[in-house]
Design a protein around this motif. Structure first.
Motif, short mmCIF file in Angstrom:
data_model
loop_
_atom_site.label_atom_id
_atom_site.label_comp_id
_atom_site.label_asym_id
_atom_site.label_seq_id
_atom_site.Cartn_x
_atom_site.Cartn_y
_atom_site.Cartn_z
N SER A 125 8.14 -17.89 22.93
CA SER A 125 7.22 -18.63 23.80
C SER A 125 5.92 -18.95 23.08
CB SER A 125 6.93 -17.80 25.06
OG SER A 125 6.01 -18.48 25.90
N SER A 126 5.46 -18.04 22.24
CA SER A 126 4.19 -18.24 21.55
C SER A 126 4.24 -19.37 20.52
CB SER A 126 3.75 -16.94 20.87
OG SER A 126 4.53 -16.67 19.71
N VAL A 127 5.45 -19.76 20.09
CA VAL A 127 5.57 -20.85 19.10
C VAL A 127 6.14 -22.12 19.73
CG1 VAL A 127 5.78 -19.24 17.18
CG2 VAL A 127 7.86 -20.10 18.28
N GLY A 128 6.25 -22.17 21.07
CA GLY A 128 6.64 -23.40 21.73
C GLY A 128 8.10 -23.52 22.09
N LEU A 129 8.78 -22.40 22.31
CA LEU A 129 10.18 -22.42 22.69
C LEU A 129 10.34 -21.89 24.11
CD1 LEU A 129 11.62 -20.94 19.38
CD2 LEU A 129 12.02 -23.28 20.19
N HIS B 132 19.16 -5.66 7.45
CA HIS B 132 18.39 -5.89 8.68
C HIS B 132 17.02 -5.25 8.52
CE1 HIS B 132 22.14 -6.58 11.44
NE2 HIS B 132 22.05 -7.46 10.45
N ARG B 133 15.99 -6.09 8.62
CA ARG B 133 14.62 -5.64 8.37
C ARG B 133 13.88 -5.34 9.67
NH1 ARG B 133 14.55 -3.56 4.03
NH2 ARG B 133 12.29 -3.76 3.96
N HIS B 134 14.01 -6.25 10.64
CA HIS B 134 13.28 -6.11 11.91
C HIS B 134 14.22 -6.52 13.04
CE1 HIS B 134 9.62 -5.73 9.52
NE2 HIS B 134 10.03 -6.80 8.85
N LEU B 135 14.52 -5.61 13.95
CA LEU B 135 15.39 -5.88 15.08
C LEU B 135 14.54 -5.98 16.34
CD1 LEU B 135 17.24 -4.62 12.86
CD2 LEU B 135 18.64 -3.69 14.70
N LEU B 136 14.57 -7.14 16.98
CA LEU B 136 13.72 -7.39 18.13
C LEU B 136 14.37 -6.88 19.42
CD1 LEU B 136 12.82 -9.50 15.92
CD2 LEU B 136 12.02 -10.89 17.83
N SER B 137 13.55 -6.45 20.35
CA SER B 137 14.02 -6.28 21.72
C SER B 137 14.11 -7.66 22.35
CB SER B 137 13.05 -5.40 22.51
OG SER B 137 11.80 -6.05 22.66
N GLU B 138 14.84 -7.76 23.45
CA GLU B 138 14.98 -9.06 24.11
C GLU B 138 13.61 -9.59 24.53
OE1 GLU B 138 17.22 -11.19 27.91
OE2 GLU B 138 17.45 -9.04 27.57
N GLN B 139 12.78 -8.74 25.11
CA GLN B 139 11.48 -9.20 25.57
C GLN B 139 10.60 -9.62 24.40
OE1 GLN B 139 10.74 -9.63 28.93
NE2 GLN B 139 9.17 -10.88 27.93
N ALA B 140 10.69 -8.91 23.28
CA ALA B 140 9.91 -9.28 22.10
C ALA B 140 10.33 -10.66 21.59
CB ALA B 140 10.06 -8.24 21.00
N LEU B 141 11.64 -10.93 21.59
CA LEU B 141 12.13 -12.24 21.16
C LEU B 141 11.62 -13.33 22.10
CD1 LEU B 141 13.85 -14.13 19.44
CD2 LEU B 141 15.84 -13.47 20.83
N LEU B 142 11.70 -13.10 23.40
CA LEU B 142 11.24 -14.10 24.36
C LEU B 142 9.74 -14.36 24.23
CD1 LEU B 142 13.24 -12.90 27.50
CD2 LEU B 142 13.68 -14.96 26.14
N ASP B 143 8.96 -13.29 24.06
CA ASP B 143 7.51 -13.45 23.93
C ASP B 143 7.15 -14.19 22.65
OD1 ASP B 143 7.20 -12.09 26.30
OD2 ASP B 143 6.65 -10.18 25.37
N LEU B 144 7.79 -13.82 21.56
CA LEU B 144 7.50 -14.45 20.28
C LEU B 144 7.90 -15.93 20.32
CD1 LEU B 144 6.45 -13.92 17.42
CD2 LEU B 144 8.78 -13.33 16.75
#
Length: 295
Positions: free
Chosen positions: A211-215, A197-209
């Motif tokens: 959204s920025s790519v069109g999801l 495991h290299r990078h573990l996202l927070s829930e908000q970080a996943l949602l923001d990221l």
């Protein structure tokens, strides 16, 4: 792979030098139990990062997940995962890609459930390493416990978009960094799991990221898909069982230690009731890819 001293997830990245939440974490694979890595938390997005570089090809050669079999526990968990996807709109005629499929158990399970167009891809498993699987596009892409393995989180999401049809469904299951306490790394060894495991996202970080790519999110779950009402098939029990069995991931894929469970009142309690108090260290978000005109 590369070392990480700057958050690669958020728009205002924190740095290792400025992090106040830092901890050494041992590898929880038996063959590498003496190897220790440093996790640090970005003060902005709350994601966690493994600082050190690693020769992952060496680590994956001894990866215990490769010995996983489609047993009672796996089937119960996959039925739960399938229910989540069905609620989000998955139907029998859709094409599905299991990205990071490991030994292909979910591919096989979905085939048994009547899904006729299911493909698996995993760069670390010879049977599924053919990149031809990534030449097409799919109605549904499943990436369970994969994004945290990627060295370039945003790049990984963009790679998934390349194989996802407009309007298609993307299911991402991953540890939730916001629910992990670095002061207790032994408790969260399954989620931290360095250096895989290299990078573990927070829930908000996943949602923001995303959204920025069109999801856009269709459904959110703050528990592991492994959580069911079947005795022993819940994440609270699994985490406690692995810890009692030496705190190595290997224990989850070896023959069950029945005596270990029978002699532990705590494991009995988790086995029967663990579903009702799930750890908050895991999450799943099911996204829809916005059509180009609305992206």
């Amino acid at each position: 792979m590369a070392s990480c001293d700057v958050c690669n997830v958020c728009d205002s990245p924190g740095t290792f030098a400025g992090a106040s939440d830092v901890a050494p974490v041992a590898c929880n694979v038996r063959a590498f139990a003496n190897d220790t890595f440093t996790f640090w938390r970005c003060p902005n997005c709350r994601s966690l990062h493994c600082r050190e570089d690693a020769d992952l090809e060496r680590y994956y050669r001894a990866y215990p997940v490769k010995s996983h079999v489609l047993d009672f526990w796996a089937r119960a968990a996959y039925r739960n995962l399938l229910r989540r996807l069905a609620r989000a709109g998955l139907a029998g005629g859709m094409s599905i890609l299991d990205y990071g499929c490991g030994p292909g158990l979910l591919v096989r399970f979905l085939g048994e459930q009547g899904f006729s167009s299911v493909t698996g891809y995993d760069a670390h498993v010879a049977e599924f390493a053919d990149r031809a699987a990534l030449d097409g596009t799919y109605d549904c892409v499943i990436a369970q416990d994969v994004i945290e393995h990627a060295d370039d989180t945003r790049g990984f999401l963009l790679d998934l978009l390349k194989v996802l049809k407009p309007g298609g469904m993307l299911a991402i299951g991953t540890p939730n960094a916001a629910g992990i306490d670095l002061a207790r790394p032994e408790t969260f060894s399954l989620s931290l799991h360095p250096p895989y495991h290299r990078h573990l996202l927070s829930e908000q970080a996943l949602l923001d990221l995303a959204s920025s790519v069109g999801l856009e999110p269709l459904a959110r779950y703050r528990r592991f898909y492994y959580d069911t009402l079947w005795p022993t098939v819940n994440y609270r029990f699994l985490r406690a069982y692995v810890r009692r069995a030496g705190n190595v991931l290997d224990a989850a894929f070896e023959p069950p230690r029945v005596g270990l469970v029978l002699t532990s009142p705590l494991l009995w309690a988790h086995a029967l009731l663990g579903y009702f108090y799930p750890p908050r260290s895991e999450m799943m978000v099911v996204f829809r890819r916005r059509p180009p005109e609305s992206a």
